[in-house]
Motif scaffolding. Structure first.
Motif, PDB file in Angstrom:
ATOM      1  N   LEU A   1     -12.514 -74.053 -24.378  1.00  0.00           N
ATOM      2  CA  LEU A   1     -13.345 -74.087 -23.174  1.00  0.00           C
ATOM      3  C   LEU A   1     -13.753 -72.689 -22.727  1.00  0.00           C
ATOM      4  CD1 LEU A   1     -11.625 -76.880 -21.089  1.00  0.00           C
ATOM      5  CD2 LEU A   1     -14.012 -76.819 -21.778  1.00  0.00           C
ATOM      6  N   THR A   2     -12.831 -71.744 -22.816  1.00  0.00           N
ATOM      7  CA  THR A   2     -13.121 -70.372 -22.400  1.00  0.00           C
ATOM      8  C   THR A   2     -14.192 -69.756 -23.298  1.00  0.00           C
ATOM      9  OG1 THR A   2     -10.854 -70.132 -21.587  1.00  0.00           O
ATOM     10  CG2 THR A   2     -12.110 -68.102 -21.939  1.00  0.00           C
ATOM     11  N   ILE A   3     -14.004 -69.860 -24.593  1.00  0.00           N
ATOM     12  CA  ILE A   3     -14.968 -69.288 -25.539  1.00  0.00           C
ATOM     13  C   ILE A   3     -16.313 -70.005 -25.425  1.00  0.00           C
ATOM     14  CG2 ILE A   3     -15.504 -69.021 -28.004  1.00  0.00           C
ATOM     15  CD1 ILE A   3     -12.415 -68.609 -28.391  1.00  0.00           C
ATOM     16  N   GLY A   4     -16.272 -71.334 -25.383  1.00  0.00           N
ATOM     17  CA  GLY A   4     -17.503 -72.114 -25.277  1.00  0.00           C
ATOM     18  C   GLY A   4     -18.287 -71.821 -24.010  1.00  0.00           C
TER      19      GLY A   4
ATOM     20  N   TYR B   1     -12.008 -66.620 -12.075  1.00  0.00           N
ATOM     21  CA  TYR B   1     -10.988 -67.424 -12.758  1.00  0.00           C
ATOM     22  C   TYR B   1     -10.450 -66.723 -13.999  1.00  0.00           C
ATOM     23  CZ  TYR B   1     -11.158 -71.470  -9.779  1.00  0.00           C
ATOM     24  OH  TYR B   1     -11.040 -72.306  -8.717  1.00  0.00           O
ATOM     25  N   TYR B   2     -11.290 -66.008 -14.717  1.00  0.00           N
ATOM     26  CA  TYR B   2     -10.810 -65.274 -15.887  1.00  0.00           C
ATOM     27  C   TYR B   2      -9.799 -64.208 -15.465  1.00  0.00           C
ATOM     28  CZ  TYR B   2     -10.595 -62.907 -20.314  1.00  0.00           C
ATOM     29  OH  TYR B   2     -10.142 -62.344 -21.486  1.00  0.00           O
ATOM     30  N   ARG B   3     -10.055 -63.551 -14.331  1.00  0.00           N
ATOM     31  CA  ARG B   3      -9.131 -62.518 -13.856  1.00  0.00           C
ATOM     32  C   ARG B   3      -7.830 -63.125 -13.315  1.00  0.00           C
ATOM     33  NH1 ARG B   3      -9.758 -57.654 -13.432  1.00  0.00           N
ATOM     34  NH2 ARG B   3      -9.044 -57.315 -11.300  1.00  0.00           N
TER      35      ARG B   3
ATOM     36  N   PHE C   1     -10.803 -73.258 -18.112  1.00  0.00           N
ATOM     37  CA  PHE C   1     -11.392 -71.950 -18.390  1.00  0.00           C
ATOM     38  C   PHE C   1     -10.345 -70.873 -18.095  1.00  0.00           C
ATOM     39  CE2 PHE C   1     -13.656 -68.133 -17.078  1.00  0.00           C
ATOM     40  CZ  PHE C   1     -14.481 -67.937 -18.173  1.00  0.00           C
ATOM     41  N   GLY C   2      -9.861 -70.188 -19.117  1.00  0.00           N
ATOM     42  CA  GLY C   2      -8.826 -69.159 -18.955  1.00  0.00           C
ATOM     43  C   GLY C   2      -7.444 -69.745 -18.744  1.00  0.00           C
ATOM     44  N   GLY C   3      -7.304 -71.041 -18.903  1.00  0.00           N
ATOM     45  CA  GLY C   3      -6.060 -71.746 -18.618  1.00  0.00           C
ATOM     46  C   GLY C   3      -6.336 -72.750 -17.509  1.00  0.00           C
ATOM     47  N   TYR C   4      -5.291 -73.348 -16.998  1.00  0.00           N
ATOM     48  CA  TYR C   4      -5.432 -74.317 -15.904  1.00  0.00           C
ATOM     49  C   TYR C   4      -4.954 -73.613 -14.636  1.00  0.00           C
ATOM     50  CZ  TYR C   4      -5.956 -77.159 -19.983  1.00  0.00           C
ATOM     51  OH  TYR C   4      -6.401 -77.638 -21.182  1.00  0.00           O
ATOM     52  N   ILE C   5      -5.914 -73.151 -13.861  1.00  0.00           N
ATOM     53  CA  ILE C   5      -5.632 -72.275 -12.729  1.00  0.00           C
ATOM     54  C   ILE C   5      -6.269 -72.864 -11.489  1.00  0.00           C
ATOM     55  CG2 ILE C   5      -5.877 -69.927 -11.826  1.00  0.00           C
ATOM     56  CD1 ILE C   5      -6.612 -69.283 -14.916  1.00  0.00           C
TER      57      ILE C   5
END
Length: 170
Positions: free
Chosen positions: A18-21, A61-63, A114-118
């Protein structure tokens, strides 16, 4: 700190995909918008602010993405891209390996993989709680004496849970 007290937060295949996509899709959309903007510059006035908002949310969210967990003498430290979140052992009332199912979690305000489940979730036996999870197979929960519960994950989660339980039971 000794290396044996540091545990990596591995991401599930779904979260990595999901992150890469998502990044690839956003890059393709940006290129298309810029290409179209050459032909129709007035459309950029509408689309660019929306794109800036979307990219800002993705960067946020990535951070927040968890990298690793460190067990110090007095706290569990969650290291994220944007900084650290410290959970002092004296503030932890309960810790345990999470046995629920991700499909039973209600997403309130989350990254969705995206970047995990956060983000903020509800259910899963914890009620309303905040998650920093890479893979649900490695998930464990912390119930604080004051405040909301948290769900975290890392490689060797059982070892982390045992360590925290031994410290808070003293």
């Amino acid at each position: 700190m000794k290396k044996e007290h540091i545990y990596k937060v591995s991401k599930s295949k779904c979260a990595r995909g999901l992150t890469i996509g998502t990044w690839m899709t956003v890059a393709a959309v940006c290129m298309f918008i810029l290409w179209q903007g050459i032909k129709h510059p007035i459309g950029l006035l509408i689309v660019v602010p929306i794109l800036v908002i979307v990219i800002s949310v993705l960067v946020y969210y990535y951070r927040q993405s968890p990298l690793y967990i460190e067990l110090t003498d007095d706290a569990l430290v969650l290291h994220c891209e944007s900084g650290n979140k410290v959970f002092r052992y004296e503030d932890i009332a309960e810790v345990g390996k999470w046995q629920g199912k991700p499909s039973r979690l209600l997403r309130l305000w989350v990254s969705g993989g995206f970047g995990g489940y956060i983000g903020w979730f509800s259910g899963g036996g914890l009620g309303s709680h905040f998650e920093y999870v890479g893979k649900y197979q490695d998930a464990f929960y912390l119930k604080l004496r004051k405040g909301k519960p948290y769900m975290l994950s890392c490689d060797e989660a059982e070892r982390v849970v045992e360590h925290i339980q031994s410290v808070i039971s003293r």
